[in-house]
Design a protein around this motif. Structure first.
Motif, short mmCIF file in Angstrom:
data_model
loop_
_atom_site.label_atom_id
_atom_site.label_comp_id
_atom_site.label_asym_id
_atom_site.label_seq_id
_atom_site.Cartn_x
_atom_site.Cartn_y
_atom_site.Cartn_z
N VAL A 1 1.24 7.97 0.22
CA VAL A 1 2.12 6.86 0.63
C VAL A 1 1.27 5.77 1.26
O VAL A 1 0.55 6.01 2.23
CB VAL A 1 3.18 7.36 1.64
CG1 VAL A 1 4.07 6.20 2.09
CG2 VAL A 1 4.01 8.47 1.03
N GLU A 2 1.38 4.58 0.69
CA GLU A 2 0.54 3.47 1.15
C GLU A 2 1.27 2.16 0.84
O GLU A 2 1.69 1.95 -0.28
CB GLU A 2 -0.82 3.54 0.41
CG GLU A 2 -1.74 2.36 0.56
CD GLU A 2 -2.04 1.98 2.02
OE1 GLU A 2 -2.47 2.84 2.80
OE2 GLU A 2 -1.83 0.81 2.36
N PRO A 3 1.44 1.28 1.85
CA PRO A 3 2.22 0.06 1.61
C PRO A 3 1.49 -1.04 0.84
O PRO A 3 2.13 -1.88 0.21
CB PRO A 3 2.59 -0.43 3.01
CG PRO A 3 1.69 0.27 3.96
CD PRO A 3 1.12 1.47 3.28
N ARG B 1 -2.96 -3.60 -3.13
CA ARG B 1 -4.37 -3.50 -3.50
C ARG B 1 -4.84 -2.04 -3.42
O ARG B 1 -5.61 -1.55 -4.23
CB ARG B 1 -5.17 -4.37 -2.52
CG ARG B 1 -6.51 -4.83 -2.97
CD ARG B 1 -6.89 -6.10 -2.17
NE ARG B 1 -6.70 -5.96 -0.74
CZ ARG B 1 -7.63 -5.56 0.13
NH1 ARG B 1 -8.83 -5.26 -0.31
NH2 ARG B 1 -7.37 -5.48 1.41
N ARG B 2 -4.34 -1.33 -2.41
CA ARG B 2 -4.75 0.06 -2.22
C ARG B 2 -4.04 1.00 -3.19
O ARG B 2 -4.66 1.90 -3.73
CB ARG B 2 -4.51 0.47 -0.76
CG ARG B 2 -5.40 -0.37 0.14
CD ARG B 2 -5.26 -0.08 1.61
NE ARG B 2 -6.12 -1.03 2.32
CZ ARG B 2 -6.14 -1.20 3.61
NH1 ARG B 2 -5.36 -0.49 4.39
NH2 ARG B 2 -6.95 -2.07 4.17
N THR B 3 -2.75 0.78 -3.42
CA THR B 3 -2.05 1.68 -4.36
C THR B 3 -2.57 1.48 -5.78
O THR B 3 -2.62 2.41 -6.57
CB THR B 3 -0.51 1.50 -4.34
OG1 THR B 3 -0.20 0.13 -4.56
CG2 THR B 3 0.08 1.96 -3.03
N SER C 1 -2.46 12.82 7.71
CA SER C 1 -2.87 11.43 7.93
C SER C 1 -4.23 11.42 8.60
O SER C 1 -4.65 12.40 9.22
CB SER C 1 -1.86 10.70 8.83
OG SER C 1 -1.75 11.34 10.08
N ARG C 2 -4.91 10.27 8.45
CA ARG C 2 -6.15 10.00 9.19
C ARG C 2 -6.12 8.55 9.60
O ARG C 2 -5.84 7.68 8.76
CB ARG C 2 -7.37 10.30 8.31
CG ARG C 2 -8.68 10.16 9.08
CD ARG C 2 -9.92 10.42 8.21
NE ARG C 2 -10.30 9.23 7.48
CZ ARG C 2 -11.53 9.03 6.96
NH1 ARG C 2 -12.45 9.96 7.07
NH2 ARG C 2 -11.78 7.92 6.32
N ALA C 3 -6.38 8.28 10.86
CA ALA C 3 -6.50 6.91 11.38
C ALA C 3 -5.27 6.06 11.06
O ALA C 3 -5.39 4.90 10.71
CB ALA C 3 -7.75 6.24 10.79
C1 LIG Z 1 -6.85 2.55 9.20
S1 LIG Z 1 -6.21 2.76 7.62
C2 LIG Z 1 -6.64 4.45 7.27
C3 LIG Z 1 -6.73 4.72 5.79
C4 LIG Z 1 -7.16 6.15 5.45
N1 LIG Z 1 -6.20 7.13 5.91
C5 LIG Z 1 -8.53 6.45 6.00
O1 LIG Z 1 -8.65 7.27 6.90
O2 LIG Z 1 -9.50 5.86 5.51
C6 LIG Z 1 -4.43 2.87 7.88
C7 LIG Z 1 -3.63 2.80 6.59
O3 LIG Z 1 -2.25 2.99 6.90
C8 LIG Z 1 -1.49 2.09 6.14
N2 LIG Z 1 -0.19 1.90 6.83
C9 LIG Z 1 0.08 0.98 7.82
N3 LIG Z 1 1.37 1.11 8.20
C10 LIG Z 1 1.91 2.13 7.48
C11 LIG Z 1 3.19 2.73 7.43
N4 LIG Z 1 4.20 2.31 8.20
N5 LIG Z 1 3.39 3.76 6.56
C12 LIG Z 1 2.38 4.19 5.77
N6 LIG Z 1 1.14 3.66 5.79
C13 LIG Z 1 0.91 2.65 6.61
C14 LIG Z 1 -2.35 0.86 6.02
O4 LIG Z 1 -2.00 0.05 4.94
C15 LIG Z 1 -3.74 1.48 5.88
O5 LIG Z 1 -4.08 1.69 4.53
#
Ligand SMILES: C[S@@+](CC[C@H](N)C(=O)[O-])C[C@H]1O[C@@H](n2cnc3c(N)ncnc32)[C@H](O)[C@@H]1O
Length: 243
Positions: A101-103, A106-108, A144-146
Motif C-alpha cells: 500500500v503506497e499513495p 511514482r512509487r506504485t 511497515s518501516r519508517a
Molecule cells: C519514509 S517512507 C518509507 C518507505 C519504505 N517503507 C522504506 O522504509 O524505505 C514513508 C512512505 O509512506 C508513505 N505514506 C505516507 N502516508 C501514508 C499513508 N497514510 N498510508 C500509507 N502510506 C503512506 C509515503 O508515501 C512513503 O512512501
C-alpha cells in the motif's frame, strides 16, 4: 563528500550472508537490488548514497522480518515506498500473499514494474493510503518501516489487523519509550501482547528491531467504511492484482 551525481549507482556485490537468507530466491533478490540501485536512484525513490549499502541497510535488514511470519500469511505492507520491506518479504517468501500500500504514483509505478519484472504473482499493489482500506480489508500481519510515529502508526495499521493477527513495525532503538508514550492508542485499538523483538542476529549488524502488537479486537469488515477522523468519505483505493 562527493556530489550526488558522482555517487556510484553500481549494484554493490551481495555479502556472503545473502545466499543463506534468500536461498533459491537469491537471483531475484539480486535483480531487485540492481533495479533499486539504478532505476530506484534515477527516479529519486532511494538516495544515491544508499546504493553502496543496499544489502545491509535495506534488503537484509528487511528480509529477516520474514522470520516472524508463519507460512501462508496474508501480509499488508503500509507505505512500501520502493518496496521496503514488502517486496523483500515477497521475494524471500513465495508462500506469502503480500499487498503493498503506497499513495504516491511514482512509487506504485516502480513497485508494479518490479512485480512484473520479477514475476511476483503473489503480490498486489494498491495505490492509496492506509486509512482508505479501513473497514474494507484485514490481514494476518501488517508490516511497515519508517512510516510514522507510533500513535499514528497504530491509527493507520491496527484497523487492518484481523483478530489474533499482528502489527509488525520495524523500529529504532527508542521503541520502548515510544510504547510507553502510546499506551492510550494501544488500548483504544485493542492491542493485546506488545513485544520488542530482535531478528537477524549473526546476519546483520545491528540486527533488526521489530515491534509486534497483537490485535484482540473483533472484525469490522462488513460494517461499512470506518469514518475518517476529519469526517470525509474514505477514498476508494485503486487495486491491481497481477496474474
Ligand atoms: C519514509 S517512507 C518509507 C518507505 C519504505 N517503507 C522504506 O522504509 O524505505 C514513508 C512512505 O509512506 C508513505 N505514506 C505516507 N502516508 C501514508 C499513508 N497514510 N498510508 C500509507 N502510506 C503512506 C509515503 O508515501 C512513503 O512512501
Amino acid at each position: 563528500m562527493p556530489d550526488d551525481a558522482e555517487v556510484s549507482r553500481e549494484t554493490p556485490p551481495p555479502p556472503p550472508t545473502v545466499e543463506g537468507v534468500f536461498a533459491s530466491r537469491t537471483a531475484l533478490a539480486e535483480r531487485y537490488a540492481g533495479l533499486l540501485a539504478t532505476e530506484g536512484v534515477i527516479r529519486g525513490l532511494i538516495g544515491p548514497r544508499e546504493a553502496p549499502r543496499l544489502w545491509e541497510r535495506h534488503l537484509l535488514n528487511c528480509a529477516v522480518l520474514a522470520d516472524l511470519l508463519p507460512e501462508d500469511t496474508d501480509v499488508c505492507d503500509l507505505g512500501s515506498g520502493a518496496g521496503l520491506p514488502g517486496l523483500v518479504l515477497a521475494i524471500r517468501r513465495p508462500d506469502l500473499r503480500v499487498t503493498l500500500v503506497e499513495p504516491l504514483l511514482r512509487r506504485t509505478t516502480f513497485l508494479e514494474e518490479v512485480v512484473a519484472d520479477l514475476g511476483l504473482s503473489h503480490v498486489t499493489v494498491i495505490r492509496g493510503r492506509a486509512e482508505d482500506l479501513h473497514g474494507l480489508h484485514e490481514f494476518s500481519a501488517v508490516t511497515s518501516r519508517a512510516l510514522a510515529p507510533l500513535p499514528r502508526l497504530l491509527d493507520w495499521s491496527m484497523p487492518l489487523v484481523q483478530a489474533g493477527g499482528s502489527l509488525l513495525a520495524m523500529k529504532g532503538s527508542s521503541v520502548r519509550e515510544e510504547i510507553e508514550a502510546a499506551r492510550e492508542p494501544l488500548r483504544r485499538h485493542g492491542g493485546g501482547a506488545v513485544e520488542v523483538l530482535t531478528v537477524g542476529v549473526g546476519i546483520i549488524d545491528p540486527p533488526t528491531t521489530v515491534l509486534r502488537v497483537e490485535s484482540t479486537r473483533s472484525s469490522r469488515l462488513g460494517l461499512g467504511d470506518v469514518p475518517r477522523k476529519d469526517g470525509a468519505s474514505p477514498r476508494r483505493p485503486s487495486r491491481r492484482r497481477r496474474k
